[in-house]
Scaffold this motif. Structure first.
Motif, PDB file in Angstrom:
ATOM      1  N   PRO A 173     -15.632 -31.630   5.318  1.00 43.71           N
ATOM      2  CA  PRO A 173     -14.413 -31.984   6.076  1.00 43.71           C
ATOM      3  C   PRO A 173     -13.380 -32.683   5.203  1.00 43.71           C
ATOM      4  O   PRO A 173     -12.172 -32.488   5.388  1.00 43.71           O
ATOM      5  N   VAL A 174     -13.841 -33.488   4.244  1.00 40.99           N
ATOM      6  CA  VAL A 174     -12.921 -34.195   3.342  1.00 40.99           C
ATOM      7  C   VAL A 174     -12.144 -33.183   2.509  1.00 40.99           C
ATOM      8  O   VAL A 174     -10.925 -33.305   2.327  1.00 40.99           O
ATOM      9  N   ILE A 175     -12.848 -32.172   2.016  1.00 35.37           N
ATOM     10  CA  ILE A 175     -12.205 -31.120   1.222  1.00 35.37           C
ATOM     11  C   ILE A 175     -11.139 -30.410   2.056  1.00 35.37           C
ATOM     12  O   ILE A 175     -10.026 -30.153   1.587  1.00 35.37           O
ATOM     13  N   GLY A 176     -11.503 -30.087   3.291  1.00 39.05           N
ATOM     14  CA  GLY A 176     -10.561 -29.400   4.173  1.00 39.05           C
ATOM     15  C   GLY A 176      -9.315 -30.218   4.429  1.00 39.05           C
ATOM     16  O   GLY A 176      -8.188 -29.701   4.369  1.00 39.05           O
ATOM     17  N   ILE A 177      -9.497 -31.502   4.698  1.00 39.66           N
ATOM     18  CA  ILE A 177      -8.351 -32.382   4.963  1.00 39.66           C
ATOM     19  C   ILE A 177      -7.471 -32.510   3.719  1.00 39.66           C
ATOM     20  O   ILE A 177      -6.239 -32.416   3.791  1.00 39.66           O
ATOM     21  N   LEU A 178      -8.092 -32.695   2.567  1.00 38.75           N
ATOM     22  CA  LEU A 178      -7.326 -32.825   1.324  1.00 38.75           C
ATOM     23  C   LEU A 178      -6.532 -31.555   1.032  1.00 38.75           C
ATOM     24  O   LEU A 178      -5.377 -31.613   0.600  1.00 38.75           O
ATOM     25  N   ALA A 179      -7.160 -30.405   1.280  1.00 39.77           N
ATOM     26  CA  ALA A 179      -6.484 -29.125   1.024  1.00 39.77           C
ATOM     27  C   ALA A 179      -5.231 -28.997   1.876  1.00 39.77           C
ATOM     28  O   ALA A 179      -4.167 -28.589   1.385  1.00 39.77           O
ATOM     29  N   VAL A 180      -5.353 -29.335   3.143  1.00 39.59           N
ATOM     30  CA  VAL A 180      -4.201 -29.244   4.050  1.00 39.59           C
ATOM     31  C   VAL A 180      -3.116 -30.236   3.645  1.00 39.59           C
ATOM     32  O   VAL A 180      -1.918 -29.939   3.745  1.00 39.59           O
ATOM     33  N   VAL A 181      -3.521 -31.407   3.156  1.00 42.13           N
ATOM     34  CA  VAL A 181      -2.552 -32.432   2.760  1.00 42.13           C
ATOM     35  C   VAL A 181      -1.742 -32.005   1.545  1.00 42.13           C
ATOM     36  O   VAL A 181      -0.523 -32.227   1.484  1.00 42.13           O
ATOM     37  N   VAL A 182      -2.386 -31.351   0.572  1.00 38.51           N
ATOM     38  CA  VAL A 182      -1.691 -31.042  -0.694  1.00 38.51           C
ATOM     39  C   VAL A 182      -1.111 -29.633  -0.742  1.00 38.51           C
ATOM     40  O   VAL A 182      -0.397 -29.301  -1.696  1.00 38.51           O
ATOM     41  N   VAL A 183      -1.397 -28.800   0.254  1.00 40.05           N
ATOM     42  CA  VAL A 183      -0.968 -27.401   0.167  1.00 40.05           C
ATOM     43  C   VAL A 183       0.555 -27.255   0.111  1.00 40.05           C
ATOM     44  O   VAL A 183       1.063 -26.264  -0.438  1.00 40.05           O
ATOM     45  N   TYR A 184       1.270 -28.218   0.616  1.00 40.66           N
ATOM     46  CA  TYR A 184       2.736 -28.170   0.570  1.00 40.66           C
ATOM     47  C   TYR A 184       3.250 -27.931  -0.841  1.00 40.66           C
ATOM     48  O   TYR A 184       4.200 -27.170  -1.059  1.00 40.66           O
ATOM     49  N   TRP A 185       2.601 -28.566  -1.818  1.00 37.19           N
ATOM     50  CA  TRP A 185       3.107 -28.496  -3.189  1.00 37.19           C
ATOM     51  C   TRP A 185       2.845 -27.144  -3.862  1.00 37.19           C
ATOM     52  O   TRP A 185       3.496 -26.823  -4.845  1.00 37.19           O
ATOM     53  N   VAL A 186       1.926 -26.359  -3.336  1.00 33.48           N
ATOM     54  CA  VAL A 186       1.750 -25.016  -3.898  1.00 33.48           C
ATOM     55  C   VAL A 186       2.551 -23.979  -3.114  1.00 33.48           C
ATOM     56  O   VAL A 186       2.812 -22.879  -3.611  1.00 33.48           O
ATOM     57  N   ILE A 187       2.942 -24.336  -1.900  1.00 39.62           N
ATOM     58  CA  ILE A 187       3.819 -23.460  -1.107  1.00 39.62           C
ATOM     59  C   ILE A 187       5.260 -23.588  -1.579  1.00 39.62           C
ATOM     60  O   ILE A 187       6.002 -22.603  -1.627  1.00 39.62           O
ATOM     61  N   LYS A 188       5.644 -24.804  -1.972  1.00 43.43           N
ATOM     62  CA  LYS A 188       7.022 -25.092  -2.358  1.00 43.43           C
ATOM     63  C   LYS A 188       7.501 -24.151  -3.468  1.00 43.43           C
ATOM     64  O   LYS A 188       6.862 -23.990  -4.503  1.00 43.43           O
ATOM     65  N   GLY A 189       8.627 -23.511  -3.216  1.00 44.18           N
ATOM     66  CA  GLY A 189       9.227 -22.648  -4.221  1.00 44.18           C
ATOM     67  C   GLY A 189       8.643 -21.256  -4.314  1.00 44.18           C
ATOM     68  O   GLY A 189       9.008 -20.480  -5.195  1.00 44.18           O
ATOM     69  N   THR A 190       7.741 -20.913  -3.398  1.00 46.28           N
ATOM     70  CA  THR A 190       7.106 -19.596  -3.445  1.00 46.28           C
ATOM     71  C   THR A 190       8.089 -18.498  -3.059  1.00 46.28           C
ATOM     72  O   THR A 190       8.811 -18.618  -2.077  1.00 46.28           O
TER      73      THR A 190
END
Length: 259
Positions: free
Chosen positions: A226-243
């Protein structure tokens, strides 16, 4: 690309894949809860349906001409640091592998787990973060592409309940799959290739099934999911940005030249 990506094509592939997996699994006569408990049940209950799915997905991808957009990004994410979340996922998988009593596995059982990992990594990633993602990118912004592919990836696991898994456990699996699936999306965006996501997905499932069958002590790594899942959702913005990965459409002149 032979066929221009469309959202409905991706959804049709998704529904078709889920139906194929369900039907072949049902015909095998193996309950979902028995997968990973023996070589026979793993071959019949998981590897068989995934092998059928892999062949059909490969043929579909070839017919559509989508191999390149399904497997590779044109431009990788500008931000590389979010890769720490998939890296943590790999660490957890290794912890599960090291917490497994491998003496309880014979050669056929080990091969079935390896085949399961390869097949599930190929099928589920190509279907969800490959073909479905390519189709969604044709008309949707990247944040919706990430969100919908993740949610549909999670929802796909609902068929486990129809194949014998307890409904409560299945619902939990659906939520975790949707969240941790974001880690595989991050791998694709940061590395520029779906192949690494396939590899991580395969290792993750092998580790989960192996430690589930023959754990040594408490599988503490399971609590980090669950920690991995939460962290992934929290940081995904930075890999979406500029796509900007929308399919390149042929110009009228180029289209006319092919006629």
């Amino acid at each position: 690309m032979r066929i221009t990506p469309r959202v409905w094509i991706g959804l049709a592939i998704y529904v078709g894949y889920v139906l194929v997996i369900y039907v072949v699994s049902k015909l095998s006569g193996v309950s979902y809860t028995d997968i990973g408990t023996s070589a026979e049940f793993t071959w019949r209950g998981a590897v068989l349906d995934l092998a059928v799915g892999a062949v059909l997905l490969a043929i579909t991808t070839w017919l559509l001409g989508w191999w390149k957009p399904a497997l590779f990004e044109r431009k990788r994410s500008h931000h590389k640091w979010p890769i720490f979340v998939p890296a943590l996922m790999l660490v957890v998988a290794v912890m599960n592998l090291s917490n497994t009593d491998w003496s309880k596995f014979d050669a056929s059982f080990l091969l079935s787990l390896l085949a399961l990992g390869i097949a599930v990594g190929f099928c589920e990633e190509l279907m969800s973060r490959g073909l479905l993602l390519t189709a969604f990118r044709s008309h949707l912004s990247e944040v919706w592409v990430w969100l919908l592919t993740s949610l549909l990836f999670g929802a796909m696991h609902l068929i486990n309940a129809a194949l014998g898994a307890p409904i409560t456990n299945t619902l939990g699996q659906v939520v975790l799959a949707a969240m941790t699936g974001t880690s595989f999306y991050i791998v694709r965006r940061v590395t520029g290739s779906l192949i690494w996501a396939m590899a991580l997905h395969g290792i993750w499932d092998i580790a989960a099934f192996s430690v589930g069958f023959a754990p040594i002590g408490t599988a503490w790594a399971a609590y980090l999911t669950p920690v991995i899942g939460i962290l992934a959702v929290v940081v995904v913005y930075w890999v979406i940005k500029g796509t900007d990965e929308k399919p390149i459409r042929p110009t009228p002149a180029a289209a006319a030249a092919r006629l």
